[in-house]
Structure formats: structure tokens, C-alpha cells
Design an enzyme around this catalytic site. Structure first.
Site, PDB file in Angstrom:
ATOM      1  CE  LYS A 142     -25.687-124.013 -39.924  1.00 17.89           C
ATOM      2  NZ  LYS A 142     -24.555-124.738 -40.507  1.00 17.89           N
ATOM      3  CG  HIS A 185     -14.147-126.883 -45.061  1.00 18.07           C
ATOM      4  ND1 HIS A 185     -14.254-125.990 -44.028  1.00 18.07           N
ATOM      5  CD2 HIS A 185     -15.254-127.664 -44.988  1.00 18.07           C
ATOM      6  CE1 HIS A 185     -15.388-126.199 -43.365  1.00 18.07           C
ATOM      7  NE2 HIS A 185     -16.002-127.223 -43.927  1.00 18.07           N
ATOM      8  CB  SER A 233     -16.732-124.537 -39.041  1.00 16.93           C
ATOM      9  OG  SER A 233     -16.310-124.785 -40.354  1.00 16.93           O
TER      10      SER A 233
HETATM   11  O1  PNS Z   1     -21.298-126.120 -43.961  1.00 15.67           O
HETATM   12  P1  PNS Z   1     -22.738-126.467 -43.741  1.00 15.67           P
HETATM   13  O2  PNS Z   1     -23.375-125.506 -42.766  1.00 15.67           O
HETATM   14  O3  PNS Z   1     -22.952-127.899 -43.368  1.00 15.67           O
HETATM   15  O4  PNS Z   1     -23.458-126.249 -45.174  1.00 15.67           O
HETATM   16  C1  PNS Z   1     -24.830-126.488 -45.324  1.00 15.67           C
HETATM   17  C2  PNS Z   1     -25.301-125.955 -46.675  1.00 15.67           C
HETATM   18  C3  PNS Z   1     -25.056-124.447 -46.784  1.00 15.67           C
HETATM   19  C4  PNS Z   1     -24.555-126.643 -47.800  1.00 15.67           C
HETATM   20  C5  PNS Z   1     -26.824-126.271 -46.748  1.00 15.67           C
HETATM   21  O5  PNS Z   1     -27.479-125.622 -45.711  1.00 15.67           O
HETATM   22  C6  PNS Z   1     -27.448-125.857 -48.076  1.00 15.67           C
HETATM   23  O6  PNS Z   1     -27.337-126.591 -49.030  1.00 15.67           O
HETATM   24  N1  PNS Z   1     -28.099-124.701 -48.144  1.00 15.67           N
HETATM   25  C7  PNS Z   1     -28.693-124.188 -49.366  1.00 15.67           C
HETATM   26  C8  PNS Z   1     -30.216-124.353 -49.415  1.00 15.67           C
HETATM   27  C9  PNS Z   1     -30.604-125.645 -50.117  1.00 15.67           C
HETATM   28  O7  PNS Z   1     -30.298-125.844 -51.275  1.00 15.67           O
HETATM   29  N2  PNS Z   1     -31.252-126.533 -49.369  1.00 15.67           N
HETATM   30  C10 PNS Z   1     -31.648-127.840 -49.855  1.00 15.67           C
HETATM   31  C11 PNS Z   1     -33.035-127.860 -50.444  1.00 15.67           C
HETATM   32  S1  PNS Z   1     -34.333-127.325 -49.402  1.00 15.67           S
END
Ligand code: PNS
Length: 166
Positions: free
Chosen positions: A41, A17, A128
Site C-alpha cells: 500500500k 480504532h 480510514s
Molecule cells: O488496517 P488494515 O490495512 O486493514 O491492516 C492490515 C494489516 C496491516 C493488519 C495486515 O495487512 C497485516 O497483518 N499485515 C502484516 C503481514 C502479516 O502478518 N500477514 C499475514 C500472514 S501472510
């Protein structure tokens, strides 16, 4: 000023990251590292712990700052005046997922670009999930290779707190 958002669960933030944030900082004037609150989560580290680890990790990147957000990435990007989301990809599986997310985010905010940066070879095995597994089994040397050096003292303090909580 061009701002990018680097979003993630960061449970915890890893050396991979940090590499992504450093590379984003070379491309954009300002990088907002956002610890996303994901209702689906149950994280290993609390939101405050994840933020503390991110802040300690990015202390050496002057253009980068950290915050938390609960909601849609497209809304966060608008709030921060960001023109791009920056995500890292390690595998074809990551690419497939991020490609789909990019389509959704473009539908929500047509001017918001998604920039996918391929992970460096030495970070391909770092995730992670893997770090949490190493923490569970006390793999100290591996943990030290996978967590940014600046975050290690913070991680030690948090682990101490977790031990006391048990
Ligand atoms: O580190 P990760 O768990 O892969 O991150 C995933 C994350 C948090 C970037 C993703 O779940 C996300 O974008 N969540 C925010 C909600 C959102 O905008 N979703 C897309 C449209 S429904």
C-alpha cells in the site's frame, strides 16, 4: 501480564480504532497499537505522521502504547509477548477477511489468539478510506466526528505541512 496487539495501517487512525483500543484495554493489561508498514500500500500519511496521530489519540488510555512494525504480525506478537491480536469488524466482508487472517496467524503461531470485536453502530460508516475522502473534499465537520478529539490538533499541523509540501 496479558498483552494484546491491535494492528493496522491506521491511515489515519479513526474514532472506531480508538473505541477498539479502549475496549481491548478493558480486556487486557497492556495493548500495543501497531502501525504496520505494508509494502503493497502507498499510504496517504507517512509512517511518522500515522504514529503521531495514534499516540495523540490513545494518550488517555494508560495501558496502551504505540509502535511501528514491518513484517509478520505473528513475529510482532512474539516480540511483544502478546497472547492475542485484537481486530474490529464492521461488516460480513470484514469478518470473512479477518477470519482468514486468523487462520494464517494461528498456523504461524498456534498459541496466538485473534479476538474480533464487533464495531459499535455509530462507527459502522467510519473507515480510514472514508476519512481520506473527507480530507480530500474538506468535509471539516465530518472529519471532526471521525477522528479522535486528541488527534485533531496533530491532524491540523500535518495538513498544514502537507499544504506547504505541495
Ligand atoms: O488496517 P488494515 O490495512 O486493514 O491492516 C492490515 C494489516 C496491516 C493488519 C495486515 O495487512 C497485516 O497483518 N499485515 C502484516 C503481514 C502479516 O502478518 N500477514 C499475514 C500472514 S501472510
Amino acid at each position: 501480564m496479558k498483552t494484546a496487539v491491535c494492528p493496522g495501517s491506521f491511515d489515519p487512525f479513526t474514532a472506531g480504532h480508538l473505541d477498539l483500543v479502549e475496549r481491548a484495554a478493558a480486556l487486557f493489561d497492556r495493548v500495543v497499537v501497531c502501525v504496520m508498514v505494508n509494502g503493497d500500500k502507498r499510504p496517504f500519511f507517512t509512517l511518522d505522521e500515522r504514529l503521531e496521530l495514534v499516540r495523540a489519540s490513545i494518550a488517555g488510555v494508560p495501558q496502551a502504547e504505540a509502535r511501528a512494525f514491518s513484517g509478520l504480525l505473528a513475529d510482532l506478537a512474539a516480540e511483544e509477548g502478546a497472547c492475542a491480536l485484537v481486530k474490529g469488524v464492521r461488516t460480513g466482508g470484514d469478518f470473512d477477511w479477518e477470519f482468514q487472517m486468523a487462520q494464517i496467524n494461528r498456523a504461524l503461531r498456534p498459541k496466538l489468539e485473534t479476538v474480533l470485536l464487533p464495531a459499535r453502530g455509530e462507527h459502522l460508516h467510519i473507515s480510514s478510506t472514508m476519512v481520506r475522502e473527507m480530507l480530500r473534499y474538506g468535509q471539516e465537520e465530518q472529519i471532526r466526528n471521525c477522528i479522535p478529539a486528541g488527534a485533531l490538533p496533530v491532524l491540523d499541523k500535518i495538513r498544514e505541512r502537507i499544504r506547504e509540501r505541495k
